[in-house]
Design a protein around this motif. Sequence first.
Motif, PDB file in Angstrom:
ATOM      1  N   LEU A 131     -19.629  -6.135  -9.279  1.00  0.00           N
ATOM      2  CA  LEU A 131     -18.620  -7.195  -9.208  1.00  0.00           C
ATOM      3  C   LEU A 131     -19.155  -8.499  -8.632  1.00  0.00           C
ATOM      4  CD1 LEU A 131     -15.514  -5.153  -7.994  1.00  0.00           C
ATOM      5  CD2 LEU A 131     -16.134  -5.797 -10.333  1.00  0.00           C
ATOM      6  N   ASN A 132     -20.425  -8.528  -8.228  1.00  0.00           N
ATOM      7  CA  ASN A 132     -20.983  -9.719  -7.566  1.00  0.00           C
ATOM      8  C   ASN A 132     -20.143 -10.118  -6.359  1.00  0.00           C
ATOM      9  OD1 ASN A 132     -23.119  -9.852  -9.320  1.00  0.00           O
ATOM     10  ND2 ASN A 132     -22.267 -11.491 -10.579  1.00  0.00           N
ATOM     11  N   LEU A 133     -19.774  -9.094  -5.604  1.00  0.00           N
ATOM     12  CA  LEU A 133     -19.058  -9.288  -4.350  1.00  0.00           C
ATOM     13  C   LEU A 133     -19.810  -8.574  -3.237  1.00  0.00           C
ATOM     14  CD1 LEU A 133     -15.384  -8.563  -5.516  1.00  0.00           C
ATOM     15  CD2 LEU A 133     -16.402 -10.810  -5.083  1.00  0.00           C
ATOM     16  N   ARG A 134     -19.662  -9.055  -2.041  1.00  0.00           N
ATOM     17  CA  ARG A 134     -20.240  -8.396  -0.888  1.00  0.00           C
ATOM     18  C   ARG A 134     -19.161  -8.287   0.189  1.00  0.00           C
ATOM     19  NH1 ARG A 134     -23.308  -7.917  -4.559  1.00  0.00           N
ATOM     20  NH2 ARG A 134     -25.581  -8.172  -4.535  1.00  0.00           N
ATOM     21  N   GLY A 135     -19.457  -7.524   1.237  1.00  0.00           N
ATOM     22  CA  GLY A 135     -18.499  -7.334   2.312  1.00  0.00           C
ATOM     23  C   GLY A 135     -19.194  -7.106   3.636  1.00  0.00           C
TER      24      GLY A 135
ATOM     25  N   ARG B 198     -33.377 -14.831  13.109  1.00  0.00           N
ATOM     26  CA  ARG B 198     -33.003 -14.607  11.707  1.00  0.00           C
ATOM     27  C   ARG B 198     -31.711 -15.348  11.369  1.00  0.00           C
ATOM     28  NH1 ARG B 198     -35.678  -9.216  12.217  1.00  0.00           N
ATOM     29  NH2 ARG B 198     -37.215  -9.183  10.522  1.00  0.00           N
ATOM     30  N   ARG B 199     -30.747 -15.313  12.264  1.00  0.00           N
ATOM     31  CA  ARG B 199     -29.469 -15.976  11.993  1.00  0.00           C
ATOM     32  C   ARG B 199     -29.607 -17.494  11.910  1.00  0.00           C
ATOM     33  NH1 ARG B 199     -25.044 -12.810  11.885  1.00  0.00           N
ATOM     34  NH2 ARG B 199     -25.144 -10.741  12.859  1.00  0.00           N
ATOM     35  N   SER B 200     -30.699 -18.025  12.422  1.00  0.00           N
ATOM     36  CA  SER B 200     -30.899 -19.475  12.343  1.00  0.00           C
ATOM     37  C   SER B 200     -31.387 -19.915  10.965  1.00  0.00           C
ATOM     38  CB  SER B 200     -31.906 -19.926  13.414  1.00  0.00           C
ATOM     39  OG  SER B 200     -33.222 -19.472  13.113  1.00  0.00           O
ATOM     40  N   GLU B 201     -31.758 -18.961  10.117  1.00  0.00           N
ATOM     41  CA  GLU B 201     -32.247 -19.287   8.786  1.00  0.00           C
ATOM     42  C   GLU B 201     -31.075 -19.446   7.806  1.00  0.00           C
ATOM     43  OE1 GLU B 201     -35.396 -19.949   7.983  1.00  0.00           O
ATOM     44  OE2 GLU B 201     -36.028 -19.615  10.066  1.00  0.00           O
ATOM     45  N   VAL B 202     -31.283 -20.212   6.761  1.00  0.00           N
ATOM     46  CA  VAL B 202     -30.239 -20.507   5.781  1.00  0.00           C
ATOM     47  C   VAL B 202     -29.778 -19.231   5.065  1.00  0.00           C
ATOM     48  CG1 VAL B 202     -29.724 -21.759   3.640  1.00  0.00           C
ATOM     49  CG2 VAL B 202     -31.097 -22.841   5.430  1.00  0.00           C
ATOM     50  N   ASP B 203     -28.469 -19.100   4.889  1.00  0.00           N
ATOM     51  CA  ASP B 203     -27.846 -17.992   4.157  1.00  0.00           C
ATOM     52  C   ASP B 203     -28.092 -16.635   4.813  1.00  0.00           C
ATOM     53  OD1 ASP B 203     -26.601 -19.482   2.120  1.00  0.00           O
ATOM     54  OD2 ASP B 203     -28.477 -19.618   0.994  1.00  0.00           O
ATOM     55  N   SER B 204     -28.310 -16.643   6.130  1.00  0.00           N
ATOM     56  CA  SER B 204     -28.505 -15.383   6.837  1.00  0.00           C
ATOM     57  C   SER B 204     -27.174 -14.696   7.088  1.00  0.00           C
ATOM     58  CB  SER B 204     -29.201 -15.630   8.177  1.00  0.00           C
ATOM     59  OG  SER B 204     -29.184 -14.457   8.981  1.00  0.00           O
ATOM     60  N   HIS B 205     -27.190 -13.370   6.946  1.00  0.00           N
ATOM     61  CA  HIS B 205     -26.038 -12.549   7.300  1.00  0.00           C
ATOM     62  C   HIS B 205     -26.447 -11.486   8.315  1.00  0.00           C
ATOM     63  CE1 HIS B 205     -22.727 -13.766   4.488  1.00  0.00           C
ATOM     64  NE2 HIS B 205     -23.745 -14.449   4.000  1.00  0.00           N
ATOM     65  N   GLY B 206     -27.403 -11.825   9.183  1.00  0.00           N
ATOM     66  CA  GLY B 206     -27.781 -10.923  10.261  1.00  0.00           C
ATOM     67  C   GLY B 206     -28.806  -9.885   9.869  1.00  0.00           C
ATOM     68  N   PRO B 207     -28.997  -8.886  10.733  1.00  0.00           N
ATOM     69  CA  PRO B 207     -30.005  -7.849  10.482  1.00  0.00           C
ATOM     70  C   PRO B 207     -29.609  -6.940   9.316  1.00  0.00           C
ATOM     71  CG  PRO B 207     -29.333  -7.909  12.801  1.00  0.00           C
ATOM     72  CD  PRO B 207     -28.348  -8.730  12.040  1.00  0.00           C
ATOM     73  N   SER B 208     -30.609  -6.325   8.700  1.00  0.00           N
ATOM     74  CA  SER B 208     -30.345  -5.366   7.626  1.00  0.00           C
ATOM     75  C   SER B 208     -30.294  -3.934   8.144  1.00  0.00           C
ATOM     76  CB  SER B 208     -31.405  -5.486   6.525  1.00  0.00           C
ATOM     77  OG  SER B 208     -32.706  -5.289   7.053  1.00  0.00           O
ATOM     78  N   PHE B 209     -30.606  -3.738   9.401  1.00  0.00           N
ATOM     79  CA  PHE B 209     -30.464  -2.455  10.073  1.00  0.00           C
ATOM     80  C   PHE B 209     -30.686  -2.693  11.556  1.00  0.00           C
ATOM     81  CE2 PHE B 209     -34.798  -2.869   8.605  1.00  0.00           C
ATOM     82  CZ  PHE B 209     -35.561  -2.523   9.699  1.00  0.00           C
ATOM     83  N   SER B 210     -30.418  -1.686  12.350  1.00  0.00           N
ATOM     84  CA  SER B 210     -30.602  -1.806  13.792  1.00  0.00           C
ATOM     85  C   SER B 210     -32.091  -1.865  14.108  1.00  0.00           C
ATOM     86  CB  SER B 210     -29.959  -0.610  14.499  1.00  0.00           C
ATOM     87  OG  SER B 210     -30.082  -0.726  15.894  1.00  0.00           O
TER      88      SER B 210
ATOM     89  N   GLY C 281     -33.702  -8.372   7.675  1.00  0.00           N
ATOM     90  CA  GLY C 281     -32.568  -9.279   7.621  1.00  0.00           C
ATOM     91  C   GLY C 281     -31.816  -9.194   6.311  1.00  0.00           C
ATOM     92  N   GLN C 282     -30.567  -9.592   6.362  1.00  0.00           N
ATOM     93  CA  GLN C 282     -29.747  -9.749   5.166  1.00  0.00           C
ATOM     94  C   GLN C 282     -29.538 -11.241   4.917  1.00  0.00           C
ATOM     95  OE1 GLN C 282     -28.949  -7.561   3.073  1.00  0.00           O
ATOM     96  NE2 GLN C 282     -28.493  -5.587   4.017  1.00  0.00           N
ATOM     97  N   TYR C 283     -29.911 -11.682   3.743  1.00  0.00           N
ATOM     98  CA  TYR C 283     -29.717 -13.064   3.317  1.00  0.00           C
ATOM     99  C   TYR C 283     -29.019 -13.036   1.965  1.00  0.00           C
ATOM    100  CZ  TYR C 283     -33.480 -13.609   6.758  1.00  0.00           C
ATOM    101  OH  TYR C 283     -34.250 -13.551   7.898  1.00  0.00           O
ATOM    102  N   LYS C 284     -28.311 -14.093   1.649  1.00  0.00           N
ATOM    103  CA  LYS C 284     -27.625 -14.120   0.359  1.00  0.00           C
ATOM    104  C   LYS C 284     -28.597 -13.973  -0.804  1.00  0.00           C
ATOM    105  CE  LYS C 284     -23.144 -16.370   0.680  1.00  0.00           C
ATOM    106  NZ  LYS C 284     -22.300 -17.478   0.191  1.00  0.00           N
TER     107      LYS C 284
END
Length: 695
Positions: free
Chosen positions: A247-251, A408-420, A456-459
């Motif tokens: 669906l090209n959606l994220r959550g 990581r959060r200071s980078e563009v389109d960051s959504h935080g870590p990809s795991f602990s 990290g998770q980025y768009k």
Amino acid sequence: MLALIYYCVAIGLVNGELHMRYFNWAEPDGATSGFVDTSRITIENSLERLTAVRAELKSYNVTAYIVPTSDAHGSSSLSPADARREWLSGLSGSSGTLVVTDNEALLWTDGRYFTQFEMQVDTTLWTLMRQGIDLSIDQWLTANMAPNSVVGVDPTLYTRSAWIPLQTALEAGNVTLKAIAENLVDKARTKIGDPPPDRPNNPLIPLTREFTGRSSSEKIAELSKQIQSVGASALVLTALDDIAYTLNLRGSDVLFNPVFFSYLIIKDVPAPNNVILFWGEGGLHTNISTHLQSEELEIQTRNYLDIFEYLSNYSNSLPDDSTIWLTSDASQAIFLAAESDKVNIRSTLSPVALIKCVKNDVELKGIRNAHIKDAIALIRGLRWVEEQVAAGTNVSEIDVSDKLEELRRSEVDSHGPSFSTIAGAGENGAIIHYRPPREGSRVIGPDDMLLVDSGGQYKDGTTDITRTRHMSGSPSDIQRFMFTNVMKGQISMATVVFPRGTVGHTLDSFARRYLWNLGVSYGHGTGHGLGHFLRVHEGPSWIQAAPSSTDPGIVEKMIFSNEPGYYEVGEYGIRHEDIVEVITVNKDADHVHAQDIIGDFDGAGALGFYTISLVPHQTASLNITLLDDFEIKYLNTYHARVLATIGPILKQRNLTEDYDWLERECAPILRDAAILVKTSPLLILISVVTLWFRA
């Protein structure tokens, strides 16, 4: 960085054997059960929790109850609402299955967690069952359940592919496997005043074609063709990342995983009645409706909890001999809802899993770009911790985790870590799935080997990388020896050439060969797939010692990790992890063997890996005398690319200290210079003079 997990394999661990015999189906990085509130999960109150569950067994007249590590979607990372195994046993992490009876409490897990079991679990109440060594779950139940016993399980937490073998094994002993709709752990929690938290239902995130490369309507059209080609009336998707991708959606319902709790049905009828999303209470916010309209996709929405009743009614409404297509990662509960006398059930690997593991050009570009951003954050973080430790500042493992998240959060389109983040200093580095505690985290010392596995998770993409560094750059001889042999294995994997369609199992030994020469190995897989702003562990392809019957074979544009390791329990851990892209290897390829290629495996095609992680390895911890010229050239070439790519960005941002650190770390390895550390002061002086004249 632990996993992780191919759904039907992951849930298949409940029978104690499926791909777990060699402890290497899952990776070392951060598949976790979310950030569970552990304030009430202590060894001191273990008996209270276990007693409460045993009371539920009696009230439901079951002899034994199985508690897997899963949610209703076969996820490897869980929300706190689904972290039942952790709540009951105390063991955190990604792997484990419990069996509780009136007088037994057993925990099956793999080699990554044997040490952690002793630290977190009340060993007076719980027995560790080592997967691949001790009896499997079905073997234990078969041997210990009396005839006419009943084994209970929540059917939403078991795949059909795991249910049937267990049921068959138990029936041979006249034991019943019973589906219990109410989860007994949840009921026990509520009765002792510690109810499970509500299931998250956070706002959806639209992901535009700028990032995805394909509209959701195009993806639905492709799936519709497949549905028609197999003669099915509908395809039911239950894996959260499959639905998000389609669906090209994220959550943000699952920590570190940009997914949302949902089910998706795609029918063979014309739009707008062909796509039904079961999510939340059945409504969509305006921005999501607008996004879907922009992608020319019309969908129906229903309440998340309606899936079972809807699927049952739909199945019974179909003409005789119709077919419903269920994926093999669907739960037993989904199968039970879909089955009727009128329909046939087609069960296969998810077609979405096969599509999304091969990235399109836009996704590949995004993943490469995400790794550039991620490299900047990690380089800054590694420089920071080393300078703090050298200055005598108290820096703890959790400080490292927090710092990396901040960067990581200071980078563009960051959504935080990809795991602990795994930040293990000294002996904690040997705990493969270590997560530094918020309170009492170990202070990092100058003599520590520090293993940092993070992502990290980025768009535009998901990242995952591990670097192991000695804080003073002066490890012991044995640490240097093992550090180098792990590196030799990683280089061997990074530079391998293989035929198109090779399964990951075939490649695993390339990474282990130098450790095997020493009679040692590591208790996790060598490589996992990587999602595009999705799960950090993505199937269906894995590079692991045990074969996978559903591995489709490696093709161009797949993404894998390359992460051999070595762990000396109680002392230190070493892991070198990069993310690699599968490329065609020919004369024009950017590959170390490009100029040597004279064939393409009789038309099958020659493939190799291109490393897209861009963070230097600590050459100061290498024993250069153990590296051959090819390996030194590989590292020098890699470090030159790292400096050429990341260096200008650091300069542009005026991050002078970070640039200086990177330049030092990327300095080429000189074999003559390496020999100096083994020689006398006089010979060092002579060698220095010789090198000076050569220059």
